[in-house]
Design an enzyme around this catalytic site. Structure first.
Site, short mmCIF file in Angstrom:
data_model
loop_
_atom_site.label_atom_id
_atom_site.label_comp_id
_atom_site.label_asym_id
_atom_site.label_seq_id
_atom_site.Cartn_x
_atom_site.Cartn_y
_atom_site.Cartn_z
N ARG A 170 -4.24 1.20 10.94
CA ARG A 170 -4.97 0.82 12.09
C ARG A 170 -4.91 1.69 12.94
O ARG A 170 -4.04 2.52 13.32
CB ARG A 170 -4.23 -0.42 12.66
CG ARG A 170 -4.65 -1.81 12.01
CD ARG A 170 -5.90 -2.33 11.98
NE ARG A 170 -6.15 -3.81 11.29
CZ ARG A 170 -6.52 -3.50 10.04
NH1 ARG A 170 -7.06 -2.54 9.40
NH2 ARG A 170 -6.83 -4.70 9.50
N PRO A 211 1.27 -2.19 9.38
CA PRO A 211 0.42 -3.25 10.23
C PRO A 211 0.54 -2.85 11.68
O PRO A 211 1.44 -2.14 12.21
CB PRO A 211 0.87 -4.45 10.16
CG PRO A 211 2.40 -4.33 9.63
CD PRO A 211 2.43 -3.03 9.16
N HIS A 248 -14.40 3.23 8.21
CA HIS A 248 -13.25 1.86 7.57
C HIS A 248 -13.73 1.48 6.42
O HIS A 248 -14.05 0.28 6.13
CB HIS A 248 -13.37 0.80 8.61
CG HIS A 248 -12.47 -0.30 8.94
ND1 HIS A 248 -11.52 -0.40 9.77
CD2 HIS A 248 -11.60 -0.58 7.69
CE1 HIS A 248 -10.56 -1.30 9.65
NE2 HIS A 248 -10.55 -1.62 8.17
N ASP A 257 -9.41 6.51 8.38
CA ASP A 257 -10.40 5.55 8.10
C ASP A 257 -10.60 4.60 9.08
O ASP A 257 -11.09 3.64 8.91
CB ASP A 257 -10.01 5.01 6.62
CG ASP A 257 -11.21 4.10 6.29
OD1 ASP A 257 -12.23 4.64 6.19
OD2 ASP A 257 -11.04 2.79 5.74
N ILE A 306 0.96 -1.27 0.08
CA ILE A 306 0.09 0.02 -0.16
C ILE A 306 1.03 1.20 0.01
O ILE A 306 0.83 2.12 -0.73
CB ILE A 306 -0.88 -0.06 1.18
CG1 ILE A 306 -2.06 -1.38 1.13
CG2 ILE A 306 -1.81 1.45 1.20
CD1 ILE A 306 -2.71 -1.64 2.36
N THR A 349 -4.66 5.39 7.17
CA THR A 349 -5.62 4.27 6.46
C THR A 349 -5.12 2.95 7.03
O THR A 349 -5.68 1.77 6.40
CB THR A 349 -5.79 4.44 5.00
OG1 THR A 349 -4.43 4.44 4.67
CG2 THR A 349 -6.53 5.58 4.68
N GLU A 398 -12.63 0.59 17.58
CA GLU A 398 -13.77 0.34 16.84
C GLU A 398 -14.86 -0.76 17.20
O GLU A 398 -15.93 -0.57 16.77
CB GLU A 398 -13.14 -0.12 15.22
CG GLU A 398 -12.31 1.18 14.45
CD GLU A 398 -11.80 0.36 13.17
OE1 GLU A 398 -12.37 -0.61 12.72
OE2 GLU A 398 -10.76 1.19 12.54
#
Length: 335
Positions: free
Chosen positions: A234, A206, A295, A258, A154, A232, A263
């Site tokens: 975690r 990550p 998300h 995001d 990414i 975007t 969460e």
């Protein structure tokens, strides 16, 4: 195999059904996996879970006792499952590691462009027939310095996009990508240098025991005043209380994300009828320079297609007794 899909969203079910091609007997339920809903997996060989599902040791023990043998994640991240515990209980676990890095990176850019050019504010104004421009000041991206933390799949896409905008690109990663250096002029630096020089910081790594709360009060103090921070990756990479303080002191000029640190129980459902109890989230959302999306970075046709395909490919490998390339092992480091 008999597969139970937890946290099944209406918009993703058609993609999963198409990818399955009637190979496996699949049941979709909207409920997330937790200690209560684990019992729904009785009689199933495998379960599929998403980021909001809880695969802690207690839940895994229940799934094992019910006869579940396989767990396939519809996400690249796997911090919501206790991998070592799963292996100890005899589960085979696999994720969807490479479904669409473009979807996530492009969403990060969408967040950046939105908070910079105030398109969300302009849209609300114009729908009220207000065509003033006083609150819509932004800046050119060309010539700005962006720091990209994590240059995996990414992050590498993010590098290419921001190079197209004419940005100077700093990066930090344990493994340097020489191709990005050669083709896009990326300069790898330590985090202190990146924090000190970047006008924009974008997170693409990550969640691990190392990255948890990596962006804390000390990190924010090293950043340029008014920096734009994009997340975007975690939510728990950023310490929420420290973030709120940094926004309040204007150290963080804009925060666009995001994801959110906590969460569970909030994301992936409509909380409007009964409000929320998370005071930190309420405070965060009260700032006009904070943009939070639910998300949704993965919600593209291409990404959902690949997630679905990988989900059933994982099951096929296991059913056929073949090594699964996406299987997560003991060496995986998670919280």
């Amino acid at each position: 195999m008999k597969l139970l899909v937890y946290s099944a969203q209406d918009f993703e079910i058609p993609f999963l059904e198409k990818a399955n091609r009637l190979r496996h007997k699949v049941t979709f339920i909207p409920e997330a996996l937790d200690t209560n809903t684990a019992l729904k997996a009785v009689g199933y060989d495998a379960v599929s879970i998403f980021s909001g599902d809880d695969a802690c040791l207690i839940v895994l023990e229940k799934l094992r006792d019910l006869g579940v043998k396989y767990i396939t994640l519809r996400s690249a991240g796997y911090n919501n499952i206790q991998i070592k515990g799963a292996k100890r209980f005899g589960f085979k676990v696999a994720n969807a590691p490479d479904y669409s890095p473009h979807a996530i990176a492009e969403h990060a850019v969408a967040l950046l462009m939105t908070v910079n050019r105030k398109t969300h504010i302009a849209d609300r104004q114009v729908h009220r027939y207000n065509f003033e421009q006083q609150k819509l000041l932004g800046f050119d991206l060309v010539g700005k310095t962006i720091g990209i933390v994590g240059t995996g799949r990414i992050g590498s896409v993010m590098v290419k996009i921001m190079h197209g905008f004419g940005c100077r690109i700093l990066a930090h990663d344990l493994i340097e990508n020489q191709d990005l250096v050669d083709k896009y002029g990326v300069a790898y630096v330590d985090l202190a240098q990146l924090y000190a020089q970047a006008d924009i910081i974008s997170l693409h790594l990550p969640l691990t025991s190392v990255s948890h709360h990596m962006l804390n009060g000390q990190a924010f103090e090293q950043m340029k005043p008014g920096v734009v921070l994009l997340n975007t990756a975690r939510g728990a990479i950023v310490e929420t209380k420290a973030l709120i303080k940094a926004i309040g002191t204007k150290k963080i000029g804009f925060y666009a994300a995001d994801v959110y640190e906590k969460e569970k129980g909030l994301f992936f459902k409509n909380n409007a009828p009964h409000d929320i109890k998370d005071e930190n989230l309420k405070t965060l959302l009260s700032f006009p320079n904070v943009l939070l999306t639910p998300h949704q970075a993965y919600v593209t046709k291409e990404a959902l297609t690949r997630i679905a395909e990988i989900t059933f490919d994982n099951l096929d490998y296991w059913e056929q007794g073949k090594p699964c390339p996406n299987e997560l092992g003991y060496e995986t480091l998670v919280l």
